[in-house]
Design a protein around this motif. Sequence first.
Motif, mmCIF file in Angstrom:
data_model
loop_
_atom_site.group_PDB
_atom_site.id
_atom_site.type_symbol
_atom_site.label_atom_id
_atom_site.label_comp_id
_atom_site.label_asym_id
_atom_site.label_seq_id
_atom_site.Cartn_x
_atom_site.Cartn_y
_atom_site.Cartn_z
ATOM 1 N N ARG A 169 18.784 23.439 3.965
ATOM 2 C CA ARG A 169 19.629 22.397 4.576
ATOM 3 C C ARG A 169 18.849 21.116 4.857
ATOM 4 N NH1 ARG A 169 21.260 26.571 8.008
ATOM 5 N NH2 ARG A 169 20.140 25.552 9.690
ATOM 6 N N ALA A 170 17.548 21.246 5.091
ATOM 7 C CA ALA A 170 16.721 20.069 5.370
ATOM 8 C C ALA A 170 16.681 19.118 4.169
ATOM 9 C CB ALA A 170 15.304 20.503 5.745
ATOM 10 N N PHE A 171 16.783 19.668 2.965
ATOM 11 C CA PHE A 171 16.694 18.841 1.754
ATOM 12 C C PHE A 171 18.059 18.514 1.153
ATOM 13 C CE2 PHE A 171 12.452 20.673 1.937
ATOM 14 C CZ PHE A 171 11.667 19.588 1.626
ATOM 15 N N ILE A 172 18.939 19.489 1.081
ATOM 16 C CA ILE A 172 20.222 19.294 0.394
ATOM 17 C C ILE A 172 21.046 18.232 1.123
ATOM 18 C CG2 ILE A 172 22.415 20.394 -0.232
ATOM 19 C CD1 ILE A 172 20.845 22.978 -0.693
ATOM 20 N N GLY A 173 21.536 17.271 0.342
ATOM 21 C CA GLY A 173 22.359 16.207 0.904
ATOM 22 C C GLY A 173 21.604 14.913 1.154
ATOM 23 N N GLU A 174 20.271 14.950 1.085
ATOM 24 C CA GLU A 174 19.509 13.701 1.253
ATOM 25 C C GLU A 174 19.939 12.718 0.163
ATOM 26 O OE1 GLU A 174 17.286 12.407 3.400
ATOM 27 O OE2 GLU A 174 17.386 14.154 4.698
ATOM 28 N N ILE A 175 20.197 11.502 0.550
ATOM 29 C CA ILE A 175 20.713 10.487 -0.377
ATOM 30 C C ILE A 175 19.558 9.778 -1.075
ATOM 31 C CG2 ILE A 175 22.002 8.323 -0.512
ATOM 32 C CD1 ILE A 175 23.685 9.420 1.840
ATOM 33 N N ILE A 176 19.733 9.571 -2.383
ATOM 34 C CA ILE A 176 18.760 8.855 -3.198
ATOM 35 C C ILE A 176 19.503 7.785 -4.003
ATOM 36 C CG2 ILE A 176 17.131 10.764 -3.369
ATOM 37 C CD1 ILE A 176 18.311 11.393 -6.138
ATOM 38 N N VAL A 177 18.765 6.845 -4.565
ATOM 39 C CA VAL A 177 19.364 5.830 -5.427
ATOM 40 C C VAL A 177 19.802 6.534 -6.717
ATOM 41 C CG1 VAL A 177 18.945 3.712 -6.717
ATOM 42 C CG2 VAL A 177 17.929 4.016 -4.457
ATOM 43 N N ALA A 198 0.828 -1.203 0.000
ATOM 44 C CA ALA A 198 0.000 0.000 0.000
ATOM 45 C C ALA A 198 0.861 1.252 0.000
ATOM 46 C CB ALA A 198 -0.927 0.004 1.204
ATOM 47 N N VAL A 199 1.911 1.268 0.809
ATOM 48 C CA VAL A 199 2.829 2.412 0.843
ATOM 49 C C VAL A 199 3.503 2.573 -0.509
ATOM 50 C CG1 VAL A 199 4.993 3.270 1.825
ATOM 51 C CG2 VAL A 199 3.223 2.341 3.315
ATOM 52 N N PHE A 200 3.912 1.474 -1.099
ATOM 53 C CA PHE A 200 4.568 1.516 -2.395
ATOM 54 C C PHE A 200 3.629 2.075 -3.458
ATOM 55 C CE2 PHE A 200 5.938 -0.520 -6.383
ATOM 56 C CZ PHE A 200 7.209 0.016 -6.447
ATOM 57 N N ALA A 201 2.369 1.634 -3.469
ATOM 58 C CA ALA A 201 1.395 2.113 -4.447
ATOM 59 C C ALA A 201 1.133 3.598 -4.264
ATOM 60 C CB ALA A 201 0.094 1.330 -4.327
ATOM 61 N N LEU A 202 0.992 4.060 -3.024
ATOM 62 C CA LEU A 202 0.778 5.482 -2.766
ATOM 63 C C LEU A 202 1.987 6.298 -3.184
ATOM 64 C CD1 LEU A 202 -1.018 5.380 0.684
ATOM 65 C CD2 LEU A 202 -2.010 5.946 -1.531
ATOM 66 N N THR A 203 3.164 5.763 -2.975
ATOM 67 C CA THR A 203 4.385 6.459 -3.366
ATOM 68 C C THR A 203 4.438 6.637 -4.864
ATOM 69 O OG1 THR A 203 5.547 5.583 -1.461
ATOM 70 C CG2 THR A 203 6.901 6.402 -3.247
ATOM 71 N N GLN A 211 12.605 5.569 -3.292
ATOM 72 C CA GLN A 211 13.675 6.198 -2.524
ATOM 73 C C GLN A 211 13.601 7.722 -2.613
ATOM 74 O OE1 GLN A 211 15.790 4.918 -0.382
ATOM 75 N NE2 GLN A 211 16.571 6.953 0.022
ATOM 76 N N ILE A 212 13.281 8.257 -3.784
ATOM 77 C CA ILE A 212 13.148 9.710 -3.917
ATOM 78 C C ILE A 212 12.008 10.219 -3.048
ATOM 79 C CG2 ILE A 212 12.479 11.544 -5.523
ATOM 80 C CD1 ILE A 212 14.172 10.082 -7.655
ATOM 81 N N GLU A 213 10.892 9.515 -3.034
ATOM 82 C CA GLU A 213 9.766 9.933 -2.200
ATOM 83 C C GLU A 213 10.128 9.871 -0.720
ATOM 84 O OE1 GLU A 213 6.357 11.367 -0.671
ATOM 85 O OE2 GLU A 213 7.067 11.527 -2.728
ATOM 86 N N ILE A 214 10.860 8.851 -0.303
ATOM 87 C CA ILE A 214 11.287 8.749 1.093
ATOM 88 C C ILE A 214 12.197 9.921 1.448
ATOM 89 C CG2 ILE A 214 12.710 7.396 2.700
ATOM 90 C CD1 ILE A 214 11.608 4.870 1.246
ATOM 91 N N ALA A 215 13.135 10.253 0.563
ATOM 92 C CA ALA A 215 14.039 11.380 0.809
ATOM 93 C C ALA A 215 13.267 12.697 0.864
ATOM 94 C CB ALA A 215 15.116 11.436 -0.264
ATOM 95 N N LEU A 218 1.979 6.857 -6.887
ATOM 96 C CA LEU A 218 0.982 7.857 -7.265
ATOM 97 C C LEU A 218 1.449 9.265 -6.919
ATOM 98 C CD1 LEU A 218 -2.279 6.058 -6.115
ATOM 99 C CD2 LEU A 218 -1.456 6.360 -8.457
ATOM 100 N N ALA A 219 2.282 9.387 -5.898
ATOM 101 C CA ALA A 219 2.734 10.710 -5.468
ATOM 102 C C ALA A 219 3.761 11.300 -6.420
ATOM 103 C CB ALA A 219 3.335 10.622 -4.063
ATOM 104 N N LEU A 220 4.345 10.512 -7.307
ATOM 105 C CA LEU A 220 5.370 11.009 -8.215
ATOM 106 C C LEU A 220 4.997 10.784 -9.681
ATOM 107 C CD1 LEU A 220 8.491 9.694 -6.305
ATOM 108 C CD2 LEU A 220 7.718 12.042 -6.443
#
Length: 128
Positions: free
Chosen positions: A96-104, A8-13, A35-39, A15-17
């Motif tokens: 700063r909250a966003f910059i540096g967040e790691i993604i695949v 369910a989380v994967f499906a919502l993710t 991974q981008i949505e989690i970041a 849809l969010a992108l």
Amino acid sequence: MINVRLAAVFALTLLALPALAQSPEVRLSRDQRVQIEIAMRRGRMKAENCPRTVGVDAPFAEVAVTVVANGTKGRFTDATVGEPAAGSALESCIRRAFIGEIIVPFEGEALSLRCTIRLAPKEALPEK
């Protein structure tokens, strides 16, 4: 039960992108999109705490943030903060909250991702 929740989380993710899935220049796998949505979620959570972190009173407001995801570097490399936080003490904290967040990592040009954060006065935020 856990597999159903993850699905369910994967499906919502996904849809969010929707813009990422349709981009002809960048083809992302499901893992990359998740991974981008989690970041983005981590960045939003940190950014929404900025009034308390900086010690500045913020009005109740929604702020648009545009984040640049660089697939070659595998992280968020820039963020632009909209009004009413642009130019204030909160802008640096939000960036700063966003910059540096790691993604695949992914191949192709950098992606511009948009999100909205909700700022609240520091007194309205729950205690840590």
